[in-house]
Structure formats: C-alpha cells, structure tokens
Scaffold this motif. Sequence first.
Motif, PDB file in Angstrom:
ATOM      1  N   THR A 175      16.418  42.294  18.872  1.00 47.52           N
ATOM      2  CA  THR A 175      15.793  40.970  18.841  1.00 47.52           C
ATOM      3  C   THR A 175      15.030  40.826  17.531  1.00 47.52           C
ATOM      4  O   THR A 175      14.151  41.634  17.219  1.00 47.52           O
ATOM      5  CB  THR A 175      14.840  40.753  20.030  1.00 47.52           C
ATOM      6  N   PHE A 204      22.613  41.016  17.422  1.00 46.08           N
ATOM      7  CA  PHE A 204      21.201  40.637  17.459  1.00 46.08           C
ATOM      8  C   PHE A 204      21.031  39.199  17.932  1.00 46.08           C
ATOM      9  O   PHE A 204      21.953  38.385  17.856  1.00 46.08           O
ATOM     10  CB  PHE A 204      20.552  40.816  16.081  1.00 46.08           C
ATOM     11  N   GLN A 205      19.864  38.926  18.473  1.00 45.61           N
ATOM     12  CA  GLN A 205      19.492  37.577  18.869  1.00 45.61           C
ATOM     13  C   GLN A 205      18.158  37.231  18.216  1.00 45.61           C
ATOM     14  O   GLN A 205      17.427  38.130  17.787  1.00 45.61           O
ATOM     15  CB  GLN A 205      19.379  37.440  20.391  1.00 45.61           C
ATOM     16  N   LEU A 207      14.434  35.240  18.286  1.00 48.72           N
ATOM     17  CA  LEU A 207      13.350  34.576  19.009  1.00 48.72           C
ATOM     18  C   LEU A 207      12.467  33.883  17.980  1.00 48.72           C
ATOM     19  O   LEU A 207      11.859  34.540  17.133  1.00 48.72           O
ATOM     20  CB  LEU A 207      12.521  35.578  19.813  1.00 48.72           C
ATOM     21  N   VAL A 224      10.096  37.860  24.399  1.00 51.61           N
ATOM     22  CA  VAL A 224      11.155  38.761  23.925  1.00 51.61           C
ATOM     23  C   VAL A 224      11.898  39.361  25.109  1.00 51.61           C
ATOM     24  O   VAL A 224      13.136  39.295  25.215  1.00 51.61           O
ATOM     25  CB  VAL A 224      10.574  39.887  23.041  1.00 51.61           C
ATOM     26  N   GLN A 227      13.471  36.594  27.729  1.00 54.75           N
ATOM     27  CA  GLN A 227      14.735  35.981  27.307  1.00 54.75           C
ATOM     28  C   GLN A 227      15.832  37.013  27.071  1.00 54.75           C
ATOM     29  O   GLN A 227      17.003  36.753  27.326  1.00 54.75           O
ATOM     30  CB  GLN A 227      14.518  35.166  26.029  1.00 54.75           C
ATOM     31  N   TYR A 228      15.426  38.180  26.574  1.00 56.77           N
ATOM     32  CA  TYR A 228      16.413  39.203  26.203  1.00 56.77           C
ATOM     33  C   TYR A 228      16.017  40.555  26.820  1.00 56.77           C
ATOM     34  O   TYR A 228      15.562  41.463  26.119  1.00 56.77           O
ATOM     35  CB  TYR A 228      16.517  39.315  24.679  1.00 56.77           C
ATOM     36  N   THR A 231      16.939  44.093  25.353  1.00 57.79           N
ATOM     37  CA  THR A 231      16.536  44.437  23.989  1.00 57.79           C
ATOM     38  C   THR A 231      16.188  45.919  23.861  1.00 57.79           C
ATOM     39  O   THR A 231      15.396  46.448  24.648  1.00 57.79           O
ATOM     40  CB  THR A 231      15.301  43.596  23.575  1.00 57.79           C
ATOM     41  N   VAL A 234      13.295  45.801  18.239  1.00 54.23           N
ATOM     42  CA  VAL A 234      12.618  44.555  17.858  1.00 54.23           C
ATOM     43  C   VAL A 234      12.178  44.647  16.401  1.00 54.23           C
ATOM     44  O   VAL A 234      11.513  45.617  16.003  1.00 54.23           O
ATOM     45  CB  VAL A 234      11.382  44.279  18.744  1.00 54.23           C
TER      46      VAL A 234
END
Length: 327
Positions: A175, A204-205, A207, A224, A227-228, A231, A234
């Motif tokens: 993330t 990866f995503q 935020l 973090v 939503q994910y 993960t 980070v």
Amino acid sequence: MTTIRDVAKHAGVSVATVSRVLNGNGYVHEDTRSKVEQAIRELNYTPNEVARSLYKRKSKLIGLLLPDIMNPYFPQLARGVEDEMQENDYRLIFGNSDESKKKEMEYIQTFIQNNVVGVISSTNDPDADMYQDLNIPVVFLDRTSNDRPSVYADGREGGRIAAREIVRRGSKAITLMQGPANVRPAQERFEGAAEALAEQGASFQVLKTTSFSLSRAEGFAQEVFRQYPDTDGVIASNDILASAVLKEAHRLGKRVPEDVQIIGFDDILLSSLLYPSLSTIHQPAYEMGREAAKLLIGLIEGERMERSSVEFSVTFMERQTTRKVES
C-alpha cells in the motif's frame, strides 16, 4: 519593561545620546558612552529590534513560516535556519500557518509590518500571489518554486528508493500512501515510488491522504488495513503516518516486520526511538535549514549567488520495520 527613557535617566543623559550609542552613529564622548553602557547593563535593557531597524533603515529581522510545528520534521528545519541566522546576527520572527491559507497571509502581513528583510517559507503554495507581490528576498524551504530560490530534498528519488527497498525485502501486497495533492514534494515522493514499483512489476494499491498533520494520521492508518486488509508492505508519505501505521498494525495483532513492513519518509528524531524502530528515508532537515538561511543572507546582502536553488540527496535508513536482506 525598561525603556530607552529609563536608561537615559539612569545615565543622566538625553534620550538622543542613548540612541546614538545604541545605533553607533554620531559623536558621543567616551566617558558618556561608558555611563550609557553601564546603565544598559544595570537595567538589563534590550533595544526594540523593530524600532531600531526602522530608525536605521536596516533591519536584521527574518520571517520564518512553517506549515505545522506539531510535525517534528519542521522544528528540525527551523533549528537549522535559526543557528545559521544567529551566527550572522539575524533574528527570526516565526509563524505557524497550520496549513491555512488565511493564517499564512496574516503572517506574511505581520512580517511586512515588522520590517523583515527576507522570508523563508515552507508554504504549500509557493507560487501564490502573496509571494509574487513581495519586494523582499524569499527562499522556499522543503518546497520548490517556479521562479524563486528553493532548498529541498530529492523526494522523487526518495520514493524510488523506498519502493526498491520494500520489494527487495519481499513485500507482495504493497500500500502506497499518497500525500496531500497540493504539496509538491509529497507528489514527487509518490510519483517516484509508483514509478519504481511499476518498473519492478510489483502489485500495489494507493491510499490517498489529504494532510500530513498528527491529528489526522491515526485515521489514515486505520484506512490502510480497512481498505486493504492483505497489505504486507506500507510506504508512508512521512514518518508521522508511518508511526500511526505501526501503531495500527500492533493493534490488529500484526507482527512488524514479519507480517507487515513499513517505510517512512523524513527521518524525524522520534523514528529511531520507536519499537520497532522505523526504517525511513532520511532528509537532512537541519542542513537544509542552514542552507536556506545562507541563501537568504546572500540575497539580502547582495552577494553573487552561484546557484539559486539547492537540492539535497536522500538516503535509506534501515532499522527494524523492514526485514534484513543480504547485501
């Protein structure tokens, strides 16, 4: 508070004589000067710097504007500025904008009213009209400007380093916390990290966050993992957010760095005192502050400047929130 009139009365001279001693202009007999200086010491008199600057038409006051003194990174910058200014006989008037455009404008007006001869600003909007309209030297610190001198770190490379290090250490579901859209260094960090992650084919995503402030960090950290939830790495946009992510990971029973790796940005003094201590991207904040002060003093004193902007390199500080790998 002791006034110049009190000094004059104590020394048995006129106010004009005390003024000549303070400002170093006009003839004053040596015996009279000694009496005035003794009265100043005995009364512990401190001249009004603003009044003196108006009289002499030469101020030694500098305005320093920071966005959030609750963030430990900015006092590190300020200390560098102050030390360099102090060594060169300049004094600071300090303003904290709280990331508020209104407060920022009010402080700029306060600086002008107090006859400052230059401004160092870590504003979120260096191209704003309030700076374009100033007719005194301005240096931007930890920010970049299109047409004003700036001192800043290589945030894009910092983002790339963080991305390479977290992938190298085995994170698969990363993330990436994107800093405030209106803060150019935050976007450079984000873009550098996103580019490097994509180049490595890493999953990866993103935020998005809207503030660097301490008060908002905990909420962003909770998002973090909300939503994910899967993960395992980070990349935070600063150390405050990284510290909040570390706290949230502990609350959820996640092991750091075994289950989740965390990399911050800034290397504030607190980073090494956390447990586990925070791996982060080091920005030389103190040195950047001193360099901004040097640059501004040179502009004020009309020196020929070899370069109008200074970029500092960044480095990875490996600590305990990332896994060890062989060199």
